[in-house]
Every structure is written in C-alpha cells, then in structure tokens.
Design a protein around this motif. Structure first.
Motif, PDB file in Angstrom:
ATOM      1  N   MET A 235       0.848  -1.194   0.000  1.00 38.40           N
ATOM      2  CA  MET A 235       0.000   0.000   0.000  1.00 38.40           C
ATOM      3  C   MET A 235       0.882   1.242   0.000  1.00 38.40           C
ATOM      4  O   MET A 235       1.783   1.372   0.811  1.00 38.40           O
ATOM      5  N   SER A 236       0.631   2.130  -0.941  1.00 46.02           N
ATOM      6  CA  SER A 236       1.464   3.320  -1.068  1.00 46.02           C
ATOM      7  C   SER A 236       1.168   4.335   0.033  1.00 46.02           C
ATOM      8  O   SER A 236       0.095   4.343   0.628  1.00 46.02           O
ATOM      9  N   LYS A 237       2.136   5.208   0.248  1.00 42.87           N
ATOM     10  CA  LYS A 237       1.949   6.343   1.145  1.00 42.87           C
ATOM     11  C   LYS A 237       1.609   7.561   0.294  1.00 42.87           C
ATOM     12  O   LYS A 237       2.298   7.852  -0.689  1.00 42.87           O
ATOM     13  N   ILE A 238       0.535   8.259   0.654  1.00 41.10           N
ATOM     14  CA  ILE A 238       0.103   9.436  -0.105  1.00 41.10           C
ATOM     15  C   ILE A 238       0.583  10.692   0.616  1.00 41.10           C
ATOM     16  O   ILE A 238       0.268  10.912   1.793  1.00 41.10           O
ATOM     17  N   ILE A 239       1.352  11.502  -0.083  1.00 45.47           N
ATOM     18  CA  ILE A 239       1.914  12.731   0.473  1.00 45.47           C
ATOM     19  C   ILE A 239       1.412  13.916  -0.346  1.00 45.47           C
ATOM     20  O   ILE A 239       1.544  13.930  -1.574  1.00 45.47           O
ATOM     21  N   ALA A 240       0.851  14.909   0.315  1.00 47.44           N
ATOM     22  CA  ALA A 240       0.388  16.123  -0.350  1.00 47.44           C
ATOM     23  C   ALA A 240       1.347  17.270  -0.057  1.00 47.44           C
ATOM     24  O   ALA A 240       1.752  17.461   1.099  1.00 47.44           O
ATOM     25  N   PHE A 241       1.709  18.010  -1.084  1.00 48.39           N
ATOM     26  CA  PHE A 241       2.511  19.228  -0.926  1.00 48.39           C
ATOM     27  C   PHE A 241       1.572  20.408  -1.091  1.00 48.39           C
ATOM     28  O   PHE A 241       0.902  20.548  -2.122  1.00 48.39           O
ATOM     29  N   THR A 242       1.510  21.240  -0.067  1.00 47.87           N
ATOM     30  CA  THR A 242       0.430  22.215  -0.003  1.00 47.87           C
ATOM     31  C   THR A 242       0.878  23.517   0.640  1.00 47.87           C
ATOM     32  O   THR A 242       1.743  23.537   1.523  1.00 47.87           O
ATOM     33  N   ASN A 243       0.297  24.584   0.179  1.00 41.11           N
ATOM     34  CA  ASN A 243       0.420  25.894   0.810  1.00 41.11           C
ATOM     35  C   ASN A 243      -0.650  26.779   0.182  1.00 41.11           C
ATOM     36  O   ASN A 243      -0.844  26.741  -1.035  1.00 41.11           O
TER      37      ASN A 243
ATOM     38  N   GLU B 182      -7.479   4.882  -5.180  1.00 41.25           N
ATOM     39  CA  GLU B 182      -7.450   3.603  -4.455  1.00 41.25           C
ATOM     40  C   GLU B 182      -6.918   2.436  -5.293  1.00 41.25           C
ATOM     41  O   GLU B 182      -6.061   1.681  -4.819  1.00 41.25           O
ATOM     42  N   PRO B 183      -7.337   2.268  -6.546  1.00 42.93           N
ATOM     43  CA  PRO B 183      -6.824   1.140  -7.327  1.00 42.93           C
ATOM     44  C   PRO B 183      -5.321   1.217  -7.622  1.00 42.93           C
ATOM     45  O   PRO B 183      -4.710   0.201  -7.968  1.00 42.93           O
TER      46      PRO B 183
ATOM     47  N   GLN C  26      -2.973   2.284  -5.455  1.00 43.73           N
ATOM     48  CA  GLN C  26      -2.145   2.254  -4.256  1.00 43.73           C
ATOM     49  C   GLN C  26      -1.319   0.982  -4.110  1.00 43.73           C
ATOM     50  O   GLN C  26      -0.282   0.989  -3.459  1.00 43.73           O
ATOM     51  N   GLU C  27      -1.762  -0.095  -4.717  1.00 40.63           N
ATOM     52  CA  GLU C  27      -0.995  -1.333  -4.659  1.00 40.63           C
ATOM     53  C   GLU C  27       0.138  -1.349  -5.679  1.00 40.63           C
ATOM     54  O   GLU C  27       0.998  -2.229  -5.632  1.00 40.63           O
ATOM     55  N   LYS C  28       0.148  -0.377  -6.594  1.00 43.98           N
ATOM     56  CA  LYS C  28       1.101  -0.405  -7.702  1.00 43.98           C
ATOM     57  C   LYS C  28       2.317   0.483  -7.483  1.00 43.98           C
ATOM     58  O   LYS C  28       3.235   0.489  -8.301  1.00 43.98           O
ATOM     59  N   CYS C  29       2.313   1.291  -6.426  1.00 47.28           N
ATOM     60  CA  CYS C  29       3.448   2.186  -6.196  1.00 47.28           C
ATOM     61  C   CYS C  29       3.709   2.346  -4.704  1.00 47.28           C
ATOM     62  O   CYS C  29       2.882   2.002  -3.867  1.00 47.28           O
ATOM     63  N   ASP C  30       4.893   2.886  -4.405  1.00 49.35           N
ATOM     64  CA  ASP C  30       5.282   3.079  -3.010  1.00 49.35           C
ATOM     65  C   ASP C  30       4.833   4.439  -2.479  1.00 49.35           C
ATOM     66  O   ASP C  30       4.487   4.560  -1.307  1.00 49.35           O
ATOM     67  N   PHE C  31       4.872   5.441  -3.355  1.00 45.50           N
ATOM     68  CA  PHE C  31       4.488   6.795  -2.962  1.00 45.50           C
ATOM     69  C   PHE C  31       3.595   7.410  -4.028  1.00 45.50           C
ATOM     70  O   PHE C  31       3.846   7.257  -5.226  1.00 45.50           O
ATOM     71  N   ILE C  32       2.563   8.135  -3.591  1.00 43.93           N
ATOM     72  CA  ILE C  32       1.764   8.987  -4.456  1.00 43.93           C
ATOM     73  C   ILE C  32       1.916  10.410  -3.936  1.00 43.93           C
ATOM     74  O   ILE C  32       1.604  10.685  -2.769  1.00 43.93           O
ATOM     75  N   LEU C  33       2.437  11.301  -4.770  1.00 43.58           N
ATOM     76  CA  LEU C  33       2.669  12.693  -4.369  1.00 43.58           C
ATOM     77  C   LEU C  33       1.650  13.593  -5.053  1.00 43.58           C
ATOM     78  O   LEU C  33       1.494  13.555  -6.277  1.00 43.58           O
ATOM     79  N   LEU C  34       0.972  14.405  -4.262  1.00 46.41           N
ATOM     80  CA  LEU C  34      -0.076  15.292  -4.759  1.00 46.41           C
ATOM     81  C   LEU C  34       0.422  16.738  -4.766  1.00 46.41           C
ATOM     82  O   LEU C  34       0.824  17.258  -3.717  1.00 46.41           O
TER      83      LEU C  34
END
Length: 247
Positions: free
Chosen positions: A1-9, A108-109, A111-119
């Motif tokens: 399951m990937s970790k989802i990280i958002a970059f925001t300001n 959601e589909p 998340q199993e295919k990568c380690d990180f999702i960056l937004l």
C-alpha cells in the motif's frame, strides 16, 4: 500500500510544484515506485515534466469520463496529468454527496502499484485541496522565509485540524521546509528562526537554497537530478528526500 503525500500551501510561488517534481524524482532514483498527481489548474507540474496536450487527465478521471491514466516520466516515476478545467471542479462537484472523497476513490486502485503517491495541490483551500487532505497520509508545507509567510501556513494548519476531526483522522503534518532560502539575507534568517521557534517539531532540518538551476530545469522538461546532478539544488533535494524518508 502506497503512502500518499500532499505538498500544499495556500500561498502561491513557494516552490510547491518544484518540490513535488524533485522529491518525486529523488524517491524514484532511490528505487521507489512513485506517482505524481497534478491537482493545480496551472498544470505547471505536468508541463514542467514535458507532458503537453495529454489526452487523459485527472479532471476527466474525477468526472468518470475515463479511467485514471499515469504517463511514464522516467524509470519508477509516473505522472497523472493536470488540467486547467480543475478550476471548475468545485462548481461541478460541489453539491455531490461524498464530494470530499472523489480523489480518494480514484487513487485507491493505484495504491498497490506504487510506493508513494505525491499530490501537487493548488494554492487555494478549496474542494480540490480538501480532496487531497481527505486521502493523504501526510502533508508537507514548502515555505519561503519572508514576511507574511506564516499567514498561509496558519490557514493550512487550521484546515488540517478540521479535516482530521471530520474527514481523515489519520492525517499528519510531516513537516515544513524552507524553499528559495538565502542564508545571506538577514530577513530570511530571522523569519526562519521565528518559524522554527513557533513550530519546533515541524520545521525540517534541510532547506532548499535559491539557485538558478531549479528555475531552469522545468523549461527543459527535466527534474533537477537530470538537468544539473552536481548542483546545489540537486544536493538540497537529495538531503530533503532522505530526511522525509526517515520521519
């Protein structure tokens, strides 16, 4: 399951897109499978990585016009293209039930295919950003150490508190990091110290120095590691990636 990280300001022009691209590239270089998602209607992340006129983008996928499409950027690194039409997302979807979770359902589909999702979030605290916060595990806040820098920061932290209470109890703020930092400028140093004193547990150790190469790289559709691997910008983002991995 990937970790989802958002970059925001909430404030624009703070190096948010530059950081998303280069941290993503740094993670990919370290051997992680990474997916970047461009949620900013300005589509600077998409264009800065050389993807022009993408047939499939995140807006169309959110409207269920077609399945989500990730375009390969380099080894271990993919990109879901942005679209200027994202600026109308709130108007189109604002009255829909569970509108805050549309992005979560879409990703959601994958998340199993990568380690990180960056937004890469837009510089506004609207429905798109709310969707990012509702599905993210962690937020990172790039910040320029200058006057009024804390205004946008405090608004982001207030929104995080509300999102944790109502939509995503697991959401955490991974940290704040300074971009375009010039330690020779007294105002930058003093502002950085004020923010470090106010948020001692949030400010990351490593900063991103102000360098020409970081501004040049997107114009050649490259991240800093491909464009100028021996530059100060590459070194700074390499250190920041390692710090993020150990938090």
């Amino acid at each position: 399951m990937s970790k989802i990280i958002a970059f925001t300001n909430q404030k624009g022009g703070v190096g948010k897109t530059t950081s998303t691209a280069n941290i993503g590239a740094g993670l990919a270089r370290a051997g992680y499978k990474v997916l970047l998602v461009d949620l900013d209607p300005q589509v600077n992340l998409t264009h800065g990585l050389g993807l022009i006129g993408a047939e499939f983008n995140v807006y169309g996928a959110l409207l269920q016009e077609y399945p989500i499409k990730a375009y390969p950027v380099q080894e271990n690194l993919g990109l879901v293209a942005g679209a200027p039409a994202l600026s109308s997302f709130e108007k189109v979807k604002g009255d829909e039930v569970d509108r805050e979770f549309l992005l979560k359902d879409l990703l959601e589909p994958l998340q199993e295919k990568c380690d990180f999702i960056l937004l890469d979030c837009p510089p506004a605290l609207g429905l798109i950003t709310l969707n990012a916060y509702a599905c993210a595990d962690t937020l990172y806040i790039p910040l320029e150490a200058q006057m009024y820098a804390t205004d946008g920061l405090e608004k982001v932290l207030e929104m995080v508190t509300r999102v944790k209470r109502r939509l995503n109890p697991a959401l955490t703020v991974g940290g704040i990091f300074f971009t375009r930092f010039d330690p020779r400028k007294v105002l930058r140093r003093e502002t950085a110290e004020i923010i470090r004193d106010k948020y001692p547990d949030l400010v990351l150790k490593h900063t991103i120095r102000e360098t020409i190469t970081l501004g040049e790289a997107p114009h050649l559709s490259q991240d800093i590691f491909r464009y100028a691997p021996n530059s100060a910008g590459a070194a700074d983002y390499e250190h920041l990636v390692q710090e993020i991995l150990t938090r």
